[in-house]
Design a protein around this motif. Structure first.
Motif, mmCIF file in Angstrom:
data_model
loop_
_atom_site.group_PDB
_atom_site.id
_atom_site.type_symbol
_atom_site.label_atom_id
_atom_site.label_comp_id
_atom_site.label_asym_id
_atom_site.label_seq_id
_atom_site.Cartn_x
_atom_site.Cartn_y
_atom_site.Cartn_z
ATOM 1 N N GLN A 98 0.408 -0.960 -0.268
ATOM 2 C CA GLN A 98 -0.042 -0.206 -0.456
ATOM 3 C C GLN A 98 0.996 0.932 -0.019
ATOM 4 O OE1 GLN A 98 -2.848 -0.738 3.262
ATOM 5 N NE2 GLN A 98 -3.951 -1.751 2.143
ATOM 6 N N THR A 101 1.729 1.758 -3.422
ATOM 7 C CA THR A 101 1.022 1.788 -4.550
ATOM 8 C C THR A 101 0.574 3.349 -4.308
ATOM 9 O OG1 THR A 101 -0.133 0.152 -4.385
ATOM 10 C CG2 THR A 101 -1.364 1.723 -4.621
ATOM 11 N N ARG A 102 1.206 4.258 -3.032
ATOM 12 C CA ARG A 102 0.488 5.670 -2.586
ATOM 13 C C ARG A 102 1.930 6.546 -3.629
ATOM 14 N NH1 ARG A 102 0.470 8.221 3.708
ATOM 15 N NH2 ARG A 102 0.306 10.581 2.276
#
Length: 307
Positions: A98, A101-102
């Motif tokens: 995550q 991805t951020r």
């Protein structure tokens, strides 16, 4: 933006390392210093300032920092036209998908986990520098005037907006010259359009050779009209550049026997300088330079007027 355009790609890159831990900065510096120029910042606000003023080719950015984290820094850089095109690689101890991805979602081009592997860092830096250089080359080609090789009108418009914002931020003077080749229609009618094109090419070369700083720009504004943009330059210093242009034209002495002004090609220059602020529209400098050019053309030509 340079004053003329080349297809040669630079061998070295300018890398900005952003990490609040000096030991991490030193590790990356040791990996990269032999091949590249390295800048560093320990805080997010300093990183943004360096990105705006030193124009790095690539940023290596830590995600977890006090006061302003890497995600905020990246977002601010991507929303600023001055820095939006600088590729950013996150280098961080975060390993969650995550987090990666951020980083990619807000504009980063890559994500490297700590502790870093020197070979991986060198390879990723090399890859993204190559991609940026190729992108920059294609962009330069689209911003180059096909006849003279200097900047075209689109190039001027983009750099004008960037330098207006830069000088506004730094509260420094921005100077602009609008330049008209005197009686150019008469030149074309007498000598022919091929000779006219050659004269414009020589004038473009003259402008490129007269202004030296990479932050300055010479551009073909349209037809026989040119523009010279001088960042962080006041009227006094801009007048020195204008005088050099007149002198250089006199020295190359391109014959123009049908000109009512002189037996050689001359130019009229409208010059304006100001310190941009929030109360001024960006077009105000253009309007002042255009009015000054009008006065130069209607006061005998072959001169510089100040707006």
């Amino acid at each position: 933006m340079p004053t003329s355009f080349s297809t040669d790609l630079p061998l070295r890159g300018r890398i900005l390392i952003v990490d609040d831990m000096m030991e991490n900065v030193l590790v990356l510096n040791n990996i990269l210093k032999e091949q590249h120029e390295v800048l560093f910042a320990l805080k997010g606000d300093k990183a943004i300032e360096l990105a705006q003023t030193r124009a790095p080719d690539l940023i290596l950015l830590d995600a977890v920092m006090p006061e302003m984290d890497g995600y905020t820094v990246c977002t601010k850089l991507k929303h600023d036209p001055l820095t939006a095109d600088i590729p950013i690689i996150f280098i961080t101890a975060l390993t969650d998908v995550q987090d990666e991805t951020r980083a990619l979602d807000i504009g980063a081009v890559d994500f490297i986990s700590k502790p870093v592997n020197p070979s991986i860092v060198q390879a990723r830096v090399r890859t993204h520098l190559t991609l940026k250089r190729q992108t920059d080359l294609l962009r330069r080609l689209t911003l180059s005037d096909g006849l003279t090789g200097i900047g075209n009108r689109r190039c001027f418009d983009e750099q004008y907006q960037r330098e207006w914002r830069r000088c506004q931020r730094n509260q420094r003077s921005l100077s602009l010259m609008l330049i008209d080749v005197d009686h150019f229609k008469l030149y074309n009618d007498h000598y022919g359009h091929q000779a006219g094109d050659e004269a414009l090419q020589r004038f473009g070369d003259l402008l490129s050779q007269t202004i030296q700083r990479s932050s300055d720009l010479a551009a073909r504004y349209g037809g026989e009209e040119f523009a010279v943009l001088l960042s962080e330059t006041d009227t006094e210093h801009a007048m020195v550049v204008a005088a050099k242009i007149h002198q250089a034209l006199a020295e190359i002495a391109i014959p123009h026997h049908t000109s009512p002004t002189a037996p050689m090609i001359t130019a009229s220059i409208g010059l304006a300088s100001l310190v941009p602020d929030g109360g001024l529209a960006p077009d105000s400098l253009l309007e002042r330079a255009d009015q000054a050019l009008y006065r130069a053309k209607h006061s005998g030509r072959n001169r510089t007027e100040i707006g």
